[in-house]
Structure formats: C-alpha cells, structure tokens
Design a protein around this motif. Structure first.
Motif, PDB file in Angstrom:
ATOM      1  N   ALA A   1      -8.359  -6.123  -7.257  1.00 19.49           N
ATOM      2  CA  ALA A   1      -9.745  -4.991  -7.406  1.00 19.49           C
ATOM      3  C   ALA A   1      -9.131  -3.856  -8.389  1.00 19.49           C
ATOM      4  O   ALA A   1     -10.208  -3.774  -9.315  1.00 19.49           O
ATOM      5  CB  ALA A   1     -10.066  -4.575  -5.974  1.00 19.49           C
ATOM      6  N   VAL A   2      -7.994  -3.637  -8.300  1.00 17.58           N
ATOM      7  CA  VAL A   2      -7.635  -2.783  -9.161  1.00 17.58           C
ATOM      8  C   VAL A   2      -7.605  -3.175 -10.563  1.00 17.58           C
ATOM      9  O   VAL A   2      -8.048  -2.469 -11.497  1.00 17.58           O
ATOM     10  CB  VAL A   2      -5.847  -2.199  -8.773  1.00 17.58           C
ATOM     11  N   LYS A   3      -7.014  -4.418 -10.870  1.00 20.92           N
ATOM     12  CA  LYS A   3      -7.047  -4.883 -12.056  1.00 20.92           C
ATOM     13  C   LYS A   3      -8.453  -4.939 -12.553  1.00 20.92           C
ATOM     14  O   LYS A   3      -8.682  -5.141 -13.929  1.00 20.92           O
ATOM     15  CB  LYS A   3      -6.427  -6.338 -12.011  1.00 20.92           C
ATOM     16  N   SER A   4      -9.529  -5.073 -12.002  1.00 20.04           N
ATOM     17  CA  SER A   4     -10.599  -5.293 -12.258  1.00 20.04           C
ATOM     18  C   SER A   4     -11.758  -4.055 -12.697  1.00 20.04           C
ATOM     19  O   SER A   4     -12.834  -3.885 -13.394  1.00 20.04           O
ATOM     20  CB  SER A   4     -11.593  -6.186 -11.295  1.00 20.04           C
ATOM     21  N   ILE A   5     -10.812  -2.887 -12.384  1.00 22.89           N
ATOM     22  CA  ILE A   5     -11.373  -1.473 -13.005  1.00 22.89           C
ATOM     23  C   ILE A   5     -11.469  -1.286 -14.168  1.00 22.89           C
ATOM     24  O   ILE A   5     -10.341  -1.512 -14.920  1.00 22.89           O
ATOM     25  CB  ILE A   5     -10.895  -0.493 -12.072  1.00 22.89           C
ATOM     26  N   ARG A   6     -12.547  -1.021 -14.948  1.00 22.23           N
ATOM     27  CA  ARG A   6     -12.607  -0.865 -16.525  1.00 22.23           C
ATOM     28  C   ARG A   6     -11.629   0.117 -16.791  1.00 22.23           C
ATOM     29  O   ARG A   6     -10.803  -0.050 -17.637  1.00 22.23           O
ATOM     30  CB  ARG A   6     -13.931  -0.612 -16.826  1.00 22.23           C
TER      31      ARG A   6
ATOM     32  N   VAL B   1       5.347   9.190  -0.307  1.00 19.16           N
ATOM     33  CA  VAL B   1       4.689   8.905  -1.613  1.00 19.16           C
ATOM     34  C   VAL B   1       3.834   8.011  -1.598  1.00 19.16           C
ATOM     35  O   VAL B   1       3.844   6.672  -1.061  1.00 19.16           O
ATOM     36  CB  VAL B   1       5.727   8.425  -2.685  1.00 19.16           C
ATOM     37  N   VAL B   2       2.719   8.045  -2.309  1.00 20.30           N
ATOM     38  CA  VAL B   2       1.698   6.933  -2.520  1.00 20.30           C
ATOM     39  C   VAL B   2       1.123   6.603  -3.998  1.00 20.30           C
ATOM     40  O   VAL B   2       1.175   7.677  -4.740  1.00 20.30           O
ATOM     41  CB  VAL B   2       0.438   7.470  -1.623  1.00 20.30           C
ATOM     42  N   ARG B   3       1.131   5.406  -4.300  1.00 19.69           N
ATOM     43  CA  ARG B   3       0.333   5.189  -5.575  1.00 19.69           C
ATOM     44  C   ARG B   3      -0.901   4.713  -5.310  1.00 19.69           C
ATOM     45  O   ARG B   3      -1.224   4.132  -4.397  1.00 19.69           O
ATOM     46  CB  ARG B   3       1.028   3.843  -6.140  1.00 19.69           C
ATOM     47  N   MET B   4      -1.811   5.335  -6.198  1.00 19.28           N
ATOM     48  CA  MET B   4      -3.568   5.226  -6.029  1.00 19.28           C
ATOM     49  C   MET B   4      -3.966   4.954  -7.394  1.00 19.28           C
ATOM     50  O   MET B   4      -3.493   5.150  -8.491  1.00 19.28           O
ATOM     51  CB  MET B   4      -3.986   6.548  -5.600  1.00 19.28           C
ATOM     52  N   ALA B   5      -5.110   4.233  -7.176  1.00 24.59           N
ATOM     53  CA  ALA B   5      -5.842   4.076  -8.432  1.00 24.59           C
ATOM     54  C   ALA B   5      -7.311   4.292  -7.964  1.00 24.59           C
ATOM     55  O   ALA B   5      -7.997   3.774  -6.935  1.00 24.59           O
ATOM     56  CB  ALA B   5      -5.880   2.259  -8.896  1.00 24.59           C
TER      57      ALA B   5
ATOM     58  N   TYR C   1      -8.211   3.373  -4.230  1.00 23.86           N
ATOM     59  CA  TYR C   1      -7.394   2.166  -3.753  1.00 23.86           C
ATOM     60  C   TYR C   1      -5.981   2.686  -3.597  1.00 23.86           C
ATOM     61  O   TYR C   1      -5.491   3.601  -4.261  1.00 23.86           O
ATOM     62  CB  TYR C   1      -7.334   1.238  -4.875  1.00 23.86           C
ATOM     63  N   ILE C   2      -5.420   2.367  -2.480  1.00 19.04           N
ATOM     64  CA  ILE C   2      -3.994   2.867  -2.307  1.00 19.04           C
ATOM     65  C   ILE C   2      -3.328   1.416  -2.071  1.00 19.04           C
ATOM     66  O   ILE C   2      -3.494   0.677  -1.199  1.00 19.04           O
ATOM     67  CB  ILE C   2      -3.966   3.555  -1.080  1.00 19.04           C
TER      68      ILE C   2
END
Length: 425
Positions: free
Chosen positions: A254-259, A278-282, A291-292
């Motif tokens: 899903a993250v890869k599909s975000i424009r 620590v968290v990585r998010m998009a 997205y986490i």
C-alpha cells in the motif's frame, strides 16, 4: 439431599474435574457463579478437601460467595449437616472438608494456609496477576489432584486474564482465540477447561432481566458487550477507532502505491519505566491514511547503546523528529552524526496532536509493529469522577503514540470541514 435442577449449559462443567484450570467467563445473570458454588459443594461432599475461595477484597465475600454457598446448602437441605460459620467465615462439612475465605487485600493471611487442593477465584479479573501467581504457589497437596476455578465477567483485553488465558500479542503468545470460545461455548486446551455463558443460558431468569440487558445497547454499547454478550473487548471509549492491523506485506504494498508519500520518523525517549520508541510512517495525504510500518521499542538502554542499535538511521540520513523535552539527548545523537531535531511543544500540544491523529480516516499498522498495536489498538481515554472522558489523557502511557506525534510535527491533516492544510516536507 434435595435434588437440584441446574441449567443444561453447565451440566458438563459441574462434574468435569479432568483439567487443573477451569476458566468461566460470561455475561450478567448467566449463573456461572452459582454453578461454581454448587460444583464446590458437591466435590467437597464426595472428597475430603480444603477449598480456598478468594476475592480481591475480603469483606466482599459476605454478600457474595459466602451467602451464595450458604443459600445453595439450604436449598439442598443440607444445612443440618454442613455448618456455615460467619465469624470468621468458614464452611465445614461432615467428612472433614472445609471452605475458607480470603482476600488479596490481606496477603499476609495467605501464609497460614496449608494443604489447599482447590481454589476458586471469583471475579478473578479484579485480582492482580501477581496475586494469581502467588495463589498458584499456595495450591498444593501431597496426594489430591489440584484444581483452580476462575470466574469473571469479561473486561478489557489488556487485563491479565485475557493475556494469560487467551492472547498476548506483545509476547507473541496465543493460547486460545476468544472468538473460538464464543462460537463453541466450551473448549479444552491442555490443562484448561474454558466455559462461556450468557443470560440466555440461565433458564431461571425472568424475561424482563434480559430485556434490561438488551436496552444497554442503546445507551452503553461497551457495557452491552460485557453484560449481554459476555465478551472481552475494549473497556471505555477508544482514542483511535480507525486503527487497523494489516500484514506487513500488505502495508508495504500500500505504501509503494502512494503517488507522493510523506515519509516520517518519530522518536519518544524513555529509560526506566518508559521506553525509547521509534516509528517509521508514511502518509497518504490524498486519502488521509497513515501507515506505520517499522518500530523500535526498548527501555533501560543508555544513549550510546541505543545509538548503536539505530545506526541504520545514521547511515540513511533519515530525519528523526524527537521529543524536544530532551535537548541534551538530541544534541548527543546529532554529535554522533544522526539527523535529529526536536518537535515543537506548546501549551495544549498533547490535545492538539491527539486531535490531529484522530483526523486520519484510517491508521494502518504493520503486523511487524507489535508494540504499536498493543498500545494503540485498544487505547482508551481516562475518565473523570463523573465518567466524562479526559481528551488528552489515556489509561496507559502510549510511547508509540508520542513518537507518532513527534514524527508528524509540522504536518496537518485536513479536517472534515475542509479547512486549510499545511504540509511541511
């Protein structure tokens, strides 16, 4: 002895002594406590045993377990044989069996107990986990089989009863999916007999009582779930009802599909009782999805050790936005070569950040982030003495939520009214 009519759903439970543990969970009026009390009496009539009945507070026995046992003894017309002594509370049987009553609010009195082969924990969810483990140590007898019966109304999934007997996501431990119990009603897993009941299983309840339980659905859905359905869940109002858990693969796809994804990293500091989180998010800004997909969560770590474990951020030169209340720690990481800055804090920032995160239509978390899931999936508000929620305070201290706040510093989710949006990249 007078023959006693019982509810059919409890027939197997009454005479099943194969397992060491028997865990009964159910809604209001399901008659679970009644059948546990009857089961105890029948067992102690047939075998000479010492049974211990435990509640969190000793004084609550008198109007609950003690009076219930006494009532059943009278109904069975055994009151001329079985003595119910009220001071101190104790029940003595003609064969030498006895029932003693204790409260976990007076733990010192547990030390005098010997040769207890049967324990009943009534409203076990009110007892602390340490108390449960202490009682396990008191359950011992040189020759008799040992049994512990636990009965409770369902509570939150963060309670030790759920974590121990069903699922503990943080420790990746699954004993039994509670949904399986609700479907099958009775389940045996190794040394535990599970039993689920609702008011429908009590054939002696008036219809008006069940109607009252049904009415709760209109004014208190959480209480309806507990009282009517007898199911575990979230106790209180959820902070993030839009939170979802997906497989890691699904999240990354899903993250890869975000424009044009907005990538962020947030960090909360902690040491003794709190955690370095620590968290990585998009962010999918168009759809208002968060997205986490990556987490770090440890405590009792000195800054130098943490820096080693987070070395990938130094190598990637990703910006970490951290808690500005720790400027000394931020400076230390920067000196080591990390890109790190403090998030802006101001009066009311805790509430503002909470409202900001709540404006996402969906918050989707990877299954690879168990501590984020544990803290946020069932995060609920604290309530004041009048039962009103406190909008910037929660029942736990969610370190991953703080890390998300910091990581999204400077980003604004447009509200449903279509207000202005600023996006700082």
């Amino acid at each position: 002895m007078h023959i006693k009519e019982v509810n059919p759903h409890f027939d197997d439970f009454l005479f099943d002594w194969e397992q060491k543990f028997q865990f009964l969970v159910g809604g209001y009026g399901s008659s679970k406590s009644y059948h546990v009390a009857l089961k105890l009496i029948l067992k102690l009539l047939s075998e000479k045993r010492t049974a211990l009945v435990v509640r969190e507070v000793y004084d609550t026995h008198r109007d609950s377990t003690f009076s219930l046992l006494e009532e059943i003894i009278n109904e069975l017309e055994l009151d001329h044989k079985i003595r119910c002594m009220s001071s101190p509370m104790q029940i003595r049987f003609p064969n030498g069996s006895k029932i003693i009553f204790k409260g976990m609010d007076k733990p010192q009195k547990l030390k005098s107990i010997h040769n207890v082969s049967l324990i009943w924990l009534e409203e076990c969810s009110e007892i602390k986990y340490e108390g449960f483990k202490e009682l396990l140590g008191r359950l011992r007898h040189p020759s008799l089989r040992l049994h512990m019966i636990l009965s409770t109304n369902p509570v939150g999934e963060d309670n030790w009863t759920f974590l121990h007997f069903f699922k503990d996501d943080r420790n990746k431990r699954l004993v039994l999916d509670d949904q399986d119990l609700y479907a099958k009603r009775t389940v045996i897993v190794k040394e535990t007999f599970y039993h689920h009941s609702t008011a429908d299983d009590n054939l002696f309840l008036p219809a008006s009582y069940i109607e009252q339980l049904e009415e709760m659905k209109e004014y208190d859905p959480d209480l309806h779930r507990i009282a009517r359905e007898g199911r575990f869940g979230v106790n209180g109002k959820r902070v993030l009802p839009q939170f979802e858990e997906w497989s890691h693969e699904a999240v990354m796809n899903a993250v890869k599909s975000i424009r044009k994804p907005i990538e962020r990293v947030g960090m909360d500091f902690g040491f003794e009782d709190s955690y370095n989180a620590v968290v990585r998010m998009a962010v999918d800004h168009k759809n208002k999805y968060l997205y986490i997909y990556w987490q770090y969560y440890k405590n009792k770590m000195t800054d130098d050790r943490t820096a080693v474990e987070l070395d990938e951020f130094k190598q990637s030169r990703e910006l970490i936005i951290a808690d500005s209340a720790e400027p000394k720690t931020i400076k230390y990481f920067k000196q080591l070569g990390f890109r790190m800055k403090g998030a802006k804090k101001f009066g009311g920032s805790r509430l503002a950040n909470t409202k900001k995160i709540k404006r996402f239509k969906k918050i989707i978390c990877s299954s690879n982030c168990p501590d984020v899931i544990r803290e946020l999936k069932y995060l609920t508000y604290k309530e004041d003495k009048n039962g009103n929620i406190i909008p910037d305070d929660f029942k736990i201290d969610p370190h991953t939520f703080s890390a998300i706040w910091y990581g999204l510093d400077g980003y604004e989710v447009s509200d449903l009214k279509g207000g202005a949006v600023s996006v700082l990249k």
